[in-house]
Write a protein that holds these residues in place. Structure first.
Motif, PDB file in Angstrom:
ATOM      1  N   GLU A   5      -2.706   2.143   0.308  1.00  0.00           N
ATOM      2  CA  GLU A   5      -3.559   1.814   1.846  1.00  0.00           C
ATOM      3  C   GLU A   5      -2.461   1.819   2.581  1.00  0.00           C
ATOM      4  N   LEU A   6      -1.297   1.047   2.314  1.00  0.00           N
ATOM      5  CA  LEU A   6      -0.075   0.758   3.595  1.00  0.00           C
ATOM      6  C   LEU A   6       0.177   1.958   3.776  1.00  0.00           C
ATOM      7  N   ARG A   8      -1.241   5.175   3.689  1.00  0.00           N
ATOM      8  CA  ARG A   8      -2.327   5.708   4.341  1.00  0.00           C
ATOM      9  C   ARG A   8      -2.120   5.328   5.986  1.00  0.00           C
ATOM     10  N   ARG A   9      -2.186   4.114   6.113  1.00  0.00           N
ATOM     11  CA  ARG A   9      -2.167   3.431   7.566  1.00  0.00           C
ATOM     12  C   ARG A   9      -0.901   3.828   8.282  1.00  0.00           C
ATOM     13  N   SER A  10       0.342   3.899   7.506  1.00  0.00           N
ATOM     14  CA  SER A  10       1.522   4.073   8.004  1.00  0.00           C
ATOM     15  C   SER A  10       1.778   5.659   8.331  1.00  0.00           C
ATOM     16  N   GLY A  11       0.935   6.379   7.712  1.00  0.00           N
ATOM     17  CA  GLY A  11       1.169   7.921   7.786  1.00  0.00           C
ATOM     18  C   GLY A  11       2.245   8.595   7.246  1.00  0.00           C
ATOM     19  N   VAL A  12       2.527   7.796   6.215  1.00  0.00           N
ATOM     20  CA  VAL A  12       3.602   8.462   5.195  1.00  0.00           C
ATOM     21  C   VAL A  12       3.277   8.397   3.919  1.00  0.00           C
ATOM     22  N   SER A  13       4.128   8.948   3.017  1.00  0.00           N
ATOM     23  CA  SER A  13       3.868   8.846   1.500  1.00  0.00           C
ATOM     24  C   SER A  13       4.159   7.346   0.971  1.00  0.00           C
ATOM     25  N   THR A  14       3.521   7.229  -0.291  1.00  0.00           N
ATOM     26  CA  THR A  14       3.834   5.896  -1.272  1.00  0.00           C
ATOM     27  C   THR A  14       5.331   6.099  -1.358  1.00  0.00           C
ATOM     28  N   ALA A  15       5.757   6.997  -1.777  1.00  0.00           N
ATOM     29  CA  ALA A  15       7.261   6.982  -1.869  1.00  0.00           C
ATOM     30  C   ALA A  15       8.197   6.505  -0.763  1.00  0.00           C
ATOM     31  N   THR A  16       7.732   6.943   0.449  1.00  0.00           N
ATOM     32  CA  THR A  16       8.519   6.389   1.556  1.00  0.00           C
ATOM     33  C   THR A  16       8.338   5.027   1.851  1.00  0.00           C
ATOM     34  N   SER A  18       7.903   2.653  -0.477  1.00  0.00           N
ATOM     35  CA  SER A  18       8.654   2.005  -1.361  1.00  0.00           C
ATOM     36  C   SER A  18      10.174   1.997  -1.116  1.00  0.00           C
ATOM     37  N   ARG A  19      10.593   3.101  -0.538  1.00  0.00           N
ATOM     38  CA  ARG A  19      11.916   3.270  -0.221  1.00  0.00           C
ATOM     39  C   ARG A  19      12.205   2.541   1.112  1.00  0.00           C
ATOM     40  N   ALA A  20      11.346   2.107   1.960  1.00  0.00           N
ATOM     41  CA  ALA A  20      11.500   1.481   3.057  1.00  0.00           C
ATOM     42  C   ALA A  20      11.502  -0.037   2.751  1.00  0.00           C
ATOM     43  N   LEU A  21      10.729  -0.331   1.825  1.00  0.00           N
ATOM     44  CA  LEU A  21      10.450  -1.828   1.426  1.00  0.00           C
ATOM     45  C   LEU A  21      11.984  -2.367   0.521  1.00  0.00           C
ATOM     46  N   ASN A  22      12.528  -1.241   0.042  1.00  0.00           N
ATOM     47  CA  ASN A  22      13.491  -1.592  -0.727  1.00  0.00           C
ATOM     48  C   ASN A  22      15.088  -1.138  -0.125  1.00  0.00           C
ATOM     49  N   ASP A  23      14.731  -0.993   1.080  1.00  0.00           N
ATOM     50  CA  ASP A  23      15.721  -0.695   2.043  1.00  0.00           C
ATOM     51  C   ASP A  23      16.695   0.512   1.493  1.00  0.00           C
ATOM     52  N   ARG A  24      15.929   1.555   1.101  1.00  0.00           N
ATOM     53  CA  ARG A  24      16.872   2.608   0.664  1.00  0.00           C
ATOM     54  C   ARG A  24      17.230   3.604   1.918  1.00  0.00           C
ATOM     55  N   ALA A  25      18.495   4.073   1.755  1.00  0.00           N
ATOM     56  CA  ALA A  25      19.144   5.021   2.809  1.00  0.00           C
ATOM     57  C   ALA A  25      18.473   5.829   3.203  1.00  0.00           C
ATOM     58  N   GLU A  26      17.328   6.696   2.390  1.00  0.00           N
ATOM     59  CA  GLU A  26      16.793   7.921   2.885  1.00  0.00           C
ATOM     60  C   GLU A  26      15.859   7.654   3.696  1.00  0.00           C
ATOM     61  N   VAL A  27      15.533   6.405   4.040  1.00  0.00           N
ATOM     62  CA  VAL A  27      14.654   6.172   5.193  1.00  0.00           C
ATOM     63  C   VAL A  27      15.262   5.820   6.651  1.00  0.00           C
ATOM     64  N   ALA A  30      14.226   3.328  12.005  1.00  0.00           N
ATOM     65  CA  ALA A  30      13.118   2.953  12.697  1.00  0.00           C
ATOM     66  C   ALA A  30      11.481   3.037  11.935  1.00  0.00           C
ATOM     67  N   THR A  31      11.426   4.246  10.760  1.00  0.00           N
ATOM     68  CA  THR A  31      10.661   4.059  10.038  1.00  0.00           C
ATOM     69  C   THR A  31      10.405   2.899   9.139  1.00  0.00           C
ATOM     70  N   ARG A  32      11.569   2.354   8.690  1.00  0.00           N
ATOM     71  CA  ARG A  32      11.654   1.298   7.882  1.00  0.00           C
ATOM     72  C   ARG A  32      11.080   0.096   8.519  1.00  0.00           C
ATOM     73  N   GLU A  33      11.553  -0.348   9.869  1.00  0.00           N
ATOM     74  CA  GLU A  33      10.914  -1.228  10.483  1.00  0.00           C
ATOM     75  C   GLU A  33       9.592  -1.252  10.980  1.00  0.00           C
ATOM     76  N   ARG A  34       8.869   0.067  11.220  1.00  0.00           N
ATOM     77  CA  ARG A  34       7.752   0.108  11.413  1.00  0.00           C
ATOM     78  C   ARG A  34       6.823  -0.296  10.061  1.00  0.00           C
ATOM     79  N   ILE A  35       7.136   0.180   8.980  1.00  0.00           N
ATOM     80  CA  ILE A  35       6.575  -0.293   7.678  1.00  0.00           C
ATOM     81  C   ILE A  35       6.611  -1.432   7.542  1.00  0.00           C
ATOM     82  N   ARG A  36       7.818  -2.039   7.430  1.00  0.00           N
ATOM     83  CA  ARG A  36       7.959  -3.543   7.397  1.00  0.00           C
ATOM     84  C   ARG A  36       7.064  -4.194   8.268  1.00  0.00           C
TER      85      ARG A  36
END
Length: 346
Positions: A5-6, A8-16, A18-27, A30-36
């Protein structure tokens, strides 16, 4: 609210997500902060068991405390303070804490190692546990990183943290000697515990260096609790040539010795000087206030967590089966606090 659901509301994949919440460099930042920010607004919390399975990490450290004597340990203010220091240091390092209970004596297959595996713990901190415990020996021989505080267990992935017990005891005896005392007795802790044995060694070393005789009856074993200190004080003060000063290896025992002196109408410090060890809160509250060797609980907790993190995060240049951690303990300094129980003119 789940990760789908997060996403869907963020407009990204679940993998993205997960990467954002785990501080992965691939994100991107700006996207990381928006998802957080959205996760915080929606009250999303990661499923920790699921994360543990995926990441193979639990961010949780086990704590073994006093090997079957937890109830007694709850009455020891120094151990409680040390437990709080360890918890604070782990929290600041973003680790959770899990208290491991003593395996049942009637279950030979139960062990701390089983609990570590079951809960996927990353490491263990062992607090003042005797080294002859069967379950502890099994744990120490394994590949689980372990940091022990004031315990002598050793293994391929263990490190020990300790106060400078011997130096602290030496400082106490030297202080009493400087005051003019030549008959200095000691009340030890249980001598199977490393801190008690080390403090006795420091006492003996100082007495030998200062040329002080140590009659056998001047060394009385206690258990770190008040009643044993009073019994030891009664025994010492009943001697034909009683000591004029007592160094107790724990503050509660020192306060017990002061009670024994009071029962005989002896004045502390005029008739008997007393020095303890630990600097628990009560040391400054009794009258006269208790001179003591202070341990730095916060520094002990931080040193134990730092030592454990060194095992967890350090470079692993050799196979775990061949890697051996140094048995040299990390020593935290102590300091002598002179108060009314040994202050001239108090």
């Amino acid at each position: 609210m789940n990760i789908r659901e997060l996403a869907r509301r963020s407009g990204v994949s679940t993998a993205t997500v997960s990467r954002a919440l785990n501080d992965r460099a691939e994100v991107s930042e700006a996207t990381r902060e928006r998802i957080r920010r959205l996760a915080s607004e929606l009250g999303y919390a990661p499923n920790e068991p699921a994360r543990t399975l995926v990441r193979r990490r639990s961010d949780t450290i086990g704590l073994i405390w006093d090997s079957g004597q937890e109830a007694q340990g709850l009455h020891n203010p120094f151990l409680l303070g040390l437990l709080s220091a360890v918890r604070t240091a782990l929290s600041e390092a973003d680790y959770h804490l899990m208290l491991l209970t003593t395996p049942a004596a009637d279950d030979p297959d139960a062990s701390y190692l089983q609990a570590v595996r079951r809960h996927n713990l990353e490491g263990v901190i062992v607090l003042t546990t005797p080294p002859d415990d069967r379950c502890l020996r099994v744990l120490a021989a394994s590949d689980v990183p372990c940091a022990g505080i004031d315990t002598a267990f050793t293994g391929p992935h263990t490190v020990r943290v300790s106060s400078d017990n011997a130096a602290g005891a030496e400082a106490a005896v030297e202080h009493l000697h400087t005051l003019g005392h030549r008959r200095i007795a000691t009340i030890t802790g249980p001598l199977h515990l490393p801190p008690a044995a080390e403090r006795l060694a420091g006492y003996r070393r100082a007495c030998e260096r200062l040329g002080l005789a140590v009659p056998e009856e001047y060394v009385v074993e206690g258990d770190f609790f008040l009643d044993s200190g009073q019994r030891a004080g009664d025994r010492l003060l009943a001697l034909g040539e009683p000591p004029t000063a007592i160094f107790a290896a724990g503050d509660q025992m020192a306060i017990g010795a002061m009670h024994a002196a009071a029962d005989l109408n002896l004045s502390v410090p005029r008739d008997l000087a007393v020095v303890g060890f630990d600097d628990i809160d009560a040391a400054a509250l009794v009258r006269p206030s208790l001179s003591t060797v202070a341990q730095d609980q916060r520094a002990l907790g931080e040193a134990a967590v730092a030592a454990l993190r060194g095992l967890l995060d350090g470079p692993d240049l050799t196979p775990r089966s061949e890697r051996t951690v140094s048995a040299t303990p990390r020593i935290v300094p102590t300091r002598l606090l002179v108060r009314g129980s040994s202050r001239p003119g108090a």
